[in-house]
Enzyme design. Structure first.
Site, PDB file in Angstrom:
ATOM      1  CG  ASP A 141      24.236  61.773  50.782  1.00  0.00           C
ATOM      2  OD1 ASP A 141      24.352  60.534  50.842  1.00  0.00           O
ATOM      3  OD2 ASP A 141      24.413  62.424  49.736  1.00  0.00           O
ATOM      4  CG  HIS A 184      22.542  68.474  46.814  1.00  0.00           C
ATOM      5  ND1 HIS A 184      22.897  67.639  45.778  1.00  0.00           N
ATOM      6  CD2 HIS A 184      23.267  68.059  47.877  1.00  0.00           C
ATOM      7  CE1 HIS A 184      23.789  66.757  46.205  1.00  0.00           C
ATOM      8  NE2 HIS A 184      24.035  66.991  47.473  1.00  0.00           N
ATOM      9  CG  ASP A 284      29.308  66.009  45.660  1.00  0.00           C
ATOM     10  OD1 ASP A 284      29.927  64.942  45.522  1.00  0.00           O
ATOM     11  OD2 ASP A 284      28.095  66.065  45.910  1.00  0.00           O
ATOM     12  CD  GLU A 326      30.967  63.020  42.594  1.00  0.00           C
ATOM     13  OE1 GLU A 326      30.753  61.797  42.502  1.00  0.00           O
ATOM     14  OE2 GLU A 326      30.070  63.880  42.508  1.00  0.00           O
ATOM     15  CG  HIS A 395      33.503  58.691  49.590  1.00  0.00           C
ATOM     16  ND1 HIS A 395      34.077  59.193  48.444  1.00  0.00           N
ATOM     17  CD2 HIS A 395      32.227  59.159  49.600  1.00  0.00           C
ATOM     18  CE1 HIS A 395      33.193  59.942  47.807  1.00  0.00           C
ATOM     19  NE2 HIS A 395      32.071  59.949  48.483  1.00  0.00           N
TER      20      HIS A 395
END
Length: 651
Positions: A141, A184, A284, A326, A395
């Site tokens: 990912d 995660h 994140d 984020e 990104h």
């Protein structure tokens, strides 16, 4: 909560600390721990106080903070103390950032060290190195499916290479930003492997269920992040014979923060990277940290408590380190990730201004600033000790998640307008020069996002395809217009790798099996350094863009009004094509800069009389601090050419 309880518990914890910790010189640590412990205790108790193991867990929490402090170098401790004394240091206008993938900007981390002079050449002094940690091949990912939080992907280098990067950055006064994936892990992480092998302790690190009963209850209210490639929020694990929560992809297992062991593990990881010389940690997917049946499992109250606790703990061990949230959510939600304290950001000091990014692209497509102005009006005021990351491209994909009420106020139908934007930026709208690709279209709702590089979305790729110099010039003007706004809006401007060189879409991702199903790789190119040398050759697009950006960045750093102290005032100039706002020095309000941008391809005028109520003399003389020239004025009006901007200062 009774404060003496926390005092008593802290004394007991200090008595029970491991001998090797007690023997250390922890004077500054104890000062900060004492100042922050009541908040830490209160938050930890709110989250985990009902557990029988509460006291041993909070002891382990304090030991983790103490170990992090002991491992912190004298140089990093010195920086911590400097930043404590100048606690608003990151609100200065001198910071300008760039985000990049290591192997997109260089070959590896060692090569990145050798290319560091490029940052200084352009004026960049904050560099976000995108994920560099170990991920499974083909199931990464983009680096956000981490299989080892302490090991760097060996294709990029090792920990010593990163330490050399940090050392080089410190020498050149460049801030280092790294990612920590909070929500995660990869299904190949050691914790997930042990869970798969049946270890109950590690199954409790995740959301694991024997049957579909509880997952189905979650699914009733949980949206889908990747409806095309990863429908649903749970995945059946054949080895465990259990269902696992996988909100993003089936190989990314969501961590269970209702387990204090998970929190302490992640705090330990954050402090580990802080001790490698990282100045700012990008956390994140923070909106997803707490899961509750009957909710969307996003932006939950306890997710904020987790971040507040993480910040308080980091404040004790590494107070010079900042957090970026984020959280790509609505403005009313994202503002909460700064924290609740009106003065001090108690969660993350920095957050992405995704709304501004999307609004800027709307203005490019419509050639007017109606929705842009409406959206900025409704952007909540940030806290005093917090700031935005403002960017034109990153990104990730571009989503058009504006508030429907703002879209209607601008005179559009929400559904039809979003469809227009998707068509425009994917080049399907007649006359559009944009070369983007549709990403993650949801056939049920009709929603879709856009992939594409800044240059290609602005029309540079189409201009080159057609050998159309007019289109190329127009694209350059659009690029500089957009960048001028993120550099002057208030916050930390963040460029993306290649934007200052006009790098267009990279279609080679289609030939890579690990990337071909994700068209976001179209705007994550590898820099061609031979072509980058054209930035030194007059007459090239690279020369024009790079040198314009270099000049813009240098001038920004000299304008104190561009620091971020809630010192921006939006101005209605009665011209739908113009965006206008005033920036003023928060210590010397009479020192002002008028920022005005024309999103139309045709000339437009700014009526200076409309600025009179803001203390601006409409008959005064002005200089554009970017170009150094004096704009032509006639009858209280200043004319802007198509896609032109001014940074106006009164003479």
């Amino acid at each position: 909560m009774y404060e003496q309880v926390s005092h008593s518990l802290l004394n007991a914890i200090l008595d029970d600390l491991k001998p090797e910790i007690r023997r250390q010189d922890l004077r500054h640590f104890y000062t900060r721990l004492g100042a922050n412990f009541y908040a830490i205790y209160s938050l930890f108790f709110t989250l985990y106080g009902q557990r029988e193991d509460f006291k041993p867990q909070i002891l382990r929490l304090v030991e983790t903070m103490a170990k992090g402090y002991i491992d912190r170098s004298a140089e990093l401790e010195r920086i911590d103390m400097e930043r404590e004394q100048d606690h608003n240091w990151f609100l200065s206008q001198k910071w300008v950032g760039m985000a990049l993938y290591t192997n997109g900007f260089a070959e590896n981390l060692a090569d990145l060290v050798s290319k560091t002079p490029y940052f200084q050449e352009l004026g960049i002094n904050l560099v976000h190195i995108m994920p560099i940690l170990m991920c499974p091949a083909g199931k990464s990912d983009g680096g956000y499916a981490v299989s080892d939080f302490r090991q760097i992907d060996d294709r990029l280098g090792d920990l010593n290479d990163l330490r050399r990067v940090a050392k080089e950055f410190k020498k050149r006064e460049i801030l280092l930003v790294l990612d920590i994936v909070m929500n995660h892990t990869s299904d190949e992480h050691e914790w997930a492997r042990k869970a798969t092998m049946g270890e109950r302790r590690y199954q409790d690190y995740y959301f694991v269920f024997d049957n579909r009963e509880i997952p189905d209850m979650f699914e009733q209210t949980m949206p889908q992040v990747f409806p095309e490639s990863a429908p649903g929020n749970f995945t059946w694990n054949e080895n465990m014979q259990k269902w696992v929560m996988t909100v993003f992809n089936d190989y990314q297992w969501d961590l269970n923060y209702s387990n204090p062991e998970v929190f302490i593990e992640m705090l330990d990881i954050i402090l580990f990277w802080a001790n490698q010389g990282v100045d700012i940690l990008r956390l994140d997917a923070v909106a997803f940290l707490w899961k509750k049946i009957g909710s969307t499992c996003q932006n939950e109250r306890n997710a904020h408590l987790i971040l507040q606790l993480m910040k308080d703990c980091c404040q004790v061990t590494a107070p010079g380190v900042l957090f970026i949230a984020e959280a790509i959510v609505t403005p009313l939600e994202v503002i909460k990730y700064f924290g609740e304290d009106a003065i001090i950001a108690k969660e993350c000091e920095i957050a992405y201004n995704a709304t501004l990014m999307a609004l800027l692209w709307d203005a490019i497509a419509t050639q007017n600033a109606k929705l842009l102005c409406q959206g900025i009006k409704n952007l909540p005021a940030k806290l005093e000790r917090a700031t935005w990351l403002n960017y034109v491209r990153c990104h990730d994909d571009i989503g058009f998640g504006f508030d429907d009420n703002d879209i209607r106020a601008a005179g559009y139908d929400p559904h039809a307008h979003r469809q227009f934007l998707v068509d425009y930026f994917s080049g399907q709208f007649e006359g559009s020069p944009a070369r983007g690709m549709v990403f993650m279209r949801n056939e049920t709702t009709g929603d879709a996002r856009i992939s594409g590089s800044l240059a290609s979305l602005a029309g540079l790729e189409a201009g080159r395809e057609n050998n159309d110099q007019g289109l190329i010039d127009s694209a350059i003007q659009k690029i500089l217009l957009l960048q001028s706004l993120i550099l002057s809006f208030g916050g930390i401007p963040l460029l993306y790798n290649g934007d200052a060189l006009g790098v267009i879409n990279d279609y080679s991702y289609r030939d890579d099996p690990g990337k071909s199903d994700d068209n976001r790789w179209i705007h994550r190119p590898k820099i061609n350094w031979d072509r980058a040398e054209l930035r030194k050759k007059q007459g090239t697009t690279e020369f024009v863009l790079f040198n314009a950006m270099k000049k813009m960045i240098a001038i920004r750093k000299e304008i104190s009004a561009f620091a971020d102290f809630n010192n921006r005032e939006l101005v209605d100039v009665d011209n739908a094509h113009l965006l206008c706002f005033i920036r003023f020095d928060h210590l010397r309000p009479s020192e002002r800069v008028i920022v005005v941008a024309n999103f139309d391809a045709n000339p437009q005028y700014l009526d200076l009389y409309l600025l009179k109520s803001k203390g601006i003399n409409p008959y005064g003389q002005f200089v554009d601090v970017y170009s150094g020239g004096k704009p032509e004025q006639y009858d209280r009006r200043v004319v802007l050419q198509g896609f032109q901007f001014y940074w106006l200062s009164e003479i």
